[in-house]
Design an enzyme around this catalytic site. Structure first.
Site, PDB file in Angstrom:
ATOM      1  CG  ASP A   1      73.476  53.879  13.510  1.00  0.00           C
ATOM      2  OD1 ASP A   1      74.615  53.767  14.002  1.00  0.00           O
ATOM      3  OD2 ASP A   1      72.973  53.047  12.729  1.00  0.00           O
ATOM      4  CE  LYS A   2      71.861  63.967  12.786  1.00  0.00           C
ATOM      5  NZ  LYS A   2      72.359  64.835  11.682  1.00  0.00           N
TER       6      LYS A   2
END
Length: 325
Positions: free
Chosen positions: A139-140
């Site tokens: 995830d970011k």
């Protein structure tokens, strides 16, 4: 730069009567069956000197196979000079330690400035590999290790290894609440029924298993070490929220600040400013897709997670709550 791939083979006795695509998958294991099927349908494979475009065509022992295909380079995405923390690289793979805030793959709202764009700049030939060799994502705002394939064969082997659960991925996390011991969460994950950008535990979801053990307890938080069997979107975040121990900083899944009673201003401020999920891919272990050698890497815990753990540890000491130490 396009890639020209050629291979020759003979249908073996044990493959007689098989589907064409099934036989090719065994003859050319460096490529996925779906990719081989695409090449057959595109007319890139000859059987006994004749182009055969039907993957279901039955084959006979002794038939000759000629594969001749040009793989076009990925030109949809820009190569951008974005710095990557590369912890390992050889001719077939590279391992990246991803920082928080860096998206892995371009998508809606993030057309560039991603790990993929950085990979295209670092190694232009990786454009010949689908998704620039990316086989799994973080995830970011999750930090840590991810492996990337530099060639088609390496990508096929890594994808197969992931599906066979032969790649070990371990994470560090800090969650709300005091956990009494380790365990596992075995709950299916799918798209949230009403929140389109979120995932959830849903009966119609895909199987997902997360193992966890307690690494350290604080007064109202716990530091965990986790290991994935599967790799669903937001898996650790969803599973921890499901058992009511959401990750610190993960407001999307209920991880709002929950300071222990009587916490000092330093800890209160530390929890307030921690604006990402406290999750780090700390260890990656796999068999090299070409040599077969078992390789392992570890990435140091990032400073923001080290700092919040120190504040929680200090709080526990100051409150003399030794049972959590």
């Amino acid at each position: 730069m396009n890639q020209h791939i050629t291979h020759s083979a003979i249908i073996e006795e044990q493959q007689a009567g098989w589907r064409f695509d099934q036989a090719l998958a065994e003859l050319f294991p460096d490529y996925s069956r779906s990719r081989l099927k695409e090449w057959i349908q595109a007319g890139a494979v000859e059987l006994d000197g004749q182009v055969v475009t039907k993957p279901r065509e039955k084959v006979l022992a002794g038939m000759s196979v000629e594969l001749d295909v040009v793989v076009e380079a990925e030109e949809r995405f820009l190569a951008q000079p974005i710095e990557l923390d590369i912890v390992y690289e050889d001719a077939d793979i590279l391992v990246v330690n991803k920082p928080a805030g860096l998206v892995v793959h371009p998508g809606a709202g993030t057309p560039d400035g991603t790990v993929l764009n950085a990979l295209l700049h670092h190694h232009p030939e990786i454009a010949q590999v689908p998704r620039a060799g990316i086989v799994h994502r973080l995830d970011k705002d999750t930090t840590g290790l991810m492996v990337v394939a530099k060639t088609l064969p390496a990508q096929t082997h890594l994808v197969n290894a992931l599906q066979a659960r032969e790649i070990t991925r371990e994470y560090e996390a800090i969650v709300n609440g005091v956990m009494t011991g380790g365990g596992l969460v075995d709950e299916p994950i799918g798209r949230h029924p009403t929140k389109r950008t979120s995932m959830a535990v849903v009966s119609s979801g895909k199987p997902a298993v997360t193992h966890y053990r307690v690494a350290e307890r604080f007064r109202l938080h716990t530091r965990l070490r986790l290991r994935l069997e599967s790799g669903r979107t937001h898996q650790i975040r969803v599973h921890m929220a499901h058992i009511r121990h959401p990750l610190i900083g993960d407001t999307q899944y209920g991880g709002r600040p929950r300071p222990p009673q009587g916490a000092g201003e330093e800890l209160l401020q530390g929890l307030r400013i921690f604006k990402r999920q406290a999750l780090h891919a700390v260890k990656l272990e796999l068999d090299h897709p070409v040599t077969g050698e078992r390789l392992a890497w570890e990435a140091a815990i990032p400073d923001d997670m080290v700092k919040i753990a120190e504040l929680l540890r200090k709080d526990a000491h100051e409150m003399k709550d030794d049972k959590y130490l």
